[in-house]
Scaffold this motif. Structure first.
Motif, PDB file in Angstrom:
ATOM      1  N   ALA A   8       0.974  -1.296  -0.193  1.00  0.00           N
ATOM      2  CA  ALA A   8       0.187   0.215   0.067  1.00  0.00           C
ATOM      3  C   ALA A   8       0.951   1.495  -0.149  1.00  0.00           C
ATOM      4  O   ALA A   8       0.229   1.996  -0.872  1.00  0.00           O
ATOM      5  N   LEU A   9       2.229   1.565   0.563  1.00  0.00           N
ATOM      6  CA  LEU A   9       3.002   2.446   0.815  1.00  0.00           C
ATOM      7  C   LEU A   9       3.935   2.623  -0.210  1.00  0.00           C
ATOM      8  O   LEU A   9       3.677   4.058  -0.942  1.00  0.00           O
ATOM      9  N   THR A  10       3.908   1.603  -1.209  1.00  0.00           N
ATOM     10  CA  THR A  10       4.782   1.882  -2.374  1.00  0.00           C
ATOM     11  C   THR A  10       3.983   2.372  -3.859  1.00  0.00           C
ATOM     12  O   THR A  10       4.387   3.043  -4.040  1.00  0.00           O
ATOM     13  N   VAL A 292      13.783   4.870  -4.700  1.00  0.00           N
ATOM     14  CA  VAL A 292      13.697   3.263  -4.653  1.00  0.00           C
ATOM     15  C   VAL A 292      12.224   2.835  -4.388  1.00  0.00           C
ATOM     16  O   VAL A 292      11.316   3.767  -4.082  1.00  0.00           O
ATOM     17  N   ILE A 293      11.555   1.909  -4.819  1.00  0.00           N
ATOM     18  CA  ILE A 293      10.782   1.306  -5.771  1.00  0.00           C
ATOM     19  C   ILE A 293      10.227   0.210  -4.972  1.00  0.00           C
ATOM     20  O   ILE A 293       8.851   0.082  -5.005  1.00  0.00           O
ATOM     21  N   ASP A 294      10.922  -0.215  -4.462  1.00  0.00           N
ATOM     22  CA  ASP A 294      10.593  -1.506  -3.294  1.00  0.00           C
ATOM     23  C   ASP A 294      11.325  -1.901  -2.549  1.00  0.00           C
ATOM     24  O   ASP A 294      12.752  -1.851  -3.199  1.00  0.00           O
ATOM     25  N   TRP A 295      11.232  -2.731  -1.644  1.00  0.00           N
ATOM     26  CA  TRP A 295      12.484  -3.212  -0.165  1.00  0.00           C
ATOM     27  C   TRP A 295      11.777  -4.227   0.748  1.00  0.00           C
ATOM     28  O   TRP A 295      10.523  -4.557   0.090  1.00  0.00           O
ATOM     29  N   SER A 296      12.500  -4.780   1.299  1.00  0.00           N
ATOM     30  CA  SER A 296      11.880  -6.098   1.965  1.00  0.00           C
ATOM     31  C   SER A 296      13.155  -6.686   2.864  1.00  0.00           C
ATOM     32  O   SER A 296      14.139  -6.341   2.526  1.00  0.00           O
TER      33      SER A 296
END
Length: 301
Positions: A8-10, A292-296
Motif C-alpha cells: 500500500a505504501l509503495t 527506491v520503488i520496493d524493498w523487503s
C-alpha cells in the motif's frame, strides 16, 4: 515481498511522485496551494499508516514463534505491559462505544499471556497520541535493539543511496509541516519541498521496516546475541540490490559492481535475490533514476 502494508505504501509513493510532477500541483494559483497542502498531509499520513500496519505484521510474525513472555528482553516486557496499557487507555478514549469491547478483549488476551507463550499486541510498539512523533519513532527502533536510532537511520539511508541528512531534525520538520498544512489554511507548501517529503517517507519507512524486521527475526528465534545487546540490530544489517537498467534488471551485492545475475523480468531477478538474502539482509529495488520503488527483509516478508 509480501507485506500488504508495504504494498500500500509503495503504491502511495508512486502516486505522490506522479502528483509532484503535475502542472496542477506546481501551479502558483490557489488550486495549486491547496493541492500541495494536501500532499504534505498525505505524505506524512502514508508514513504513519505504514508504520502502524507494518508493526502489526511484524507482531504477528513474532507471535508465531516459540517464545514465552519470560524469554523477552526486559525492554520488550515493559513495552508489552506498561506501554501497552498506556497506549490502549489513550486510544480507547478516542473510540466509539461499539468498538471498545472488542478492543479491550484483544488487549486483555495479550496481557493474560504474560505467564505463557507470547501473544503480543501490535500496540506494544505504538504511540499513545493521535499522531506519531519523532520520539515515538525513535522508541520503536530502540525496542528492536537499535540503541542510537538517528545515527542508525542516517547510516542505512546512506547505504541505500538516500541523503542521510539529520534524521531527527528531518522528521521533526516533516511533522511540523504536516501539522501546519493540516491546520493552517494560509500555510504555503513549496513545490520544491514535495520531492524532499517523498524522499523522507522512503527513508523513514525503509529504516523502521528494516530494523524492526531484522530485530523481530532475531527475537522470534531467541537469538542470544540479540537478547544481550541493545544495539545488535543496528550492527548486523546486510544489503543486496536489484537495479533497473536500460534493457534489464540486475542483482548486486552491496559493494559489488558486477551483476550477480540479470534478466529482462524484474520479478525473476527479485525472486532469486530474495533467495540469496540472509535473515539479516535488506533487499532494495531501484528504478533507472535510482529511486527506491520496493524493498523487503525477505526473512520476515
Amino acid at each position: 515481498m509480501t507485506s500488504k502494508a508495504r504494498e500500500a505504501l509503495t503504491r502511495g509513493i508512486e502516486g505522490l511522485r506522479a502528483a509532484s510532477l503535475s502542472t496542477e500541483v506546481r501551479a502558483s494559483d490557489p488550486a495549486g496551494e491547496i493541492l500541495r497542502r494536501g500532499i504534505a498531509v498525505s505524505a506524512f499520513n502514508l508514513l504513519e499508516t505504514f508504520v502502524e500496519g507494518r508493526l502489526a505484521e511484524i507482531t504477528a510474525f513474532v507471535n508465531q514463534g516459540a517464545l514465552h513472555f519470560a524469554d523477552l528482553p526486559d525492554r520488550v516486557q515493559k513495552q508489552a505491559t506498561r506501554n501497552l496499557l498506556n497506549v490502549a487507555a489513550s486510544r480507547a478514549r478516542r473510540m466509539q462505544a461499539p468498538d471498545v469491547r472488542l478492543f479491550v478483549q484483544s488487549i486483555g488476551e495479550s496481557l493474560s499471556a504474560v505467564s505463557g507463550a507470547v501473544n503480543l499486541s501490535s500496540l506494544t510498539w505504538m504511540w499513545p497520541g493521535s499522531n506519531m512523533g519523532a520520539d515515538d519513532y525513535a522508541g520503536i527502533l530502540r525496542a528492536f535493539h537499535v540503541d542510537k536510532p538517528w545515527p542508525s537511520v542516517a547510516a542505512l539511508s546512506s547505504r541505500i543511496g538516500l541523503a542521510p541528512g539529520d534524521p531527527q531534525q528531518d522528521l521533526e520538520s516533516f511533522i511540523r509541516e504536516r501539522h501546519r498544512a493540516a491546520h493552517d489554511a494560509s500555510h504555503q507548501v513549496s513545490s520544491l519541498w514535495i520531492p524532499l517529503a517523498i524522499d523522507m517517507v522512503v527513508k523513514f519507512a525503509v529504516s523502521v521496516d528494516t530494523y524492526a524486521s531484522v530485530g523481530a527475526a532475531a527475537l522470534r528465534r531467541g537469538d542470544a546475541a540479540y537478547m544481550a545487546d541493545a544495539n545488535w540490530t543496528a550492527s548486523v544489517v546486510g544489503l543486496r540490490r536489484v537495479n533497473q537498467r536500460a534493457t534489464d534488471w540486475a542483482e548486486f551485492k552491496e559493494t559489488g559492481t558486477r551483476a550477480v545475475r540479470r534478466h529482462s523480468d524484474r520479478h525473476v531477478v527479485t525472486m532469486h535475490a530474495t533467495n540469496d538474502c540472509s535473515d539479516r539482509d535488506l533487499l532494495i529495488v531501484s528504478d533507472t533514476a535510482g529511486q527506491v520503488i520496493d524493498w523487503s527483509v525477505p526473512a520476515v516478508g
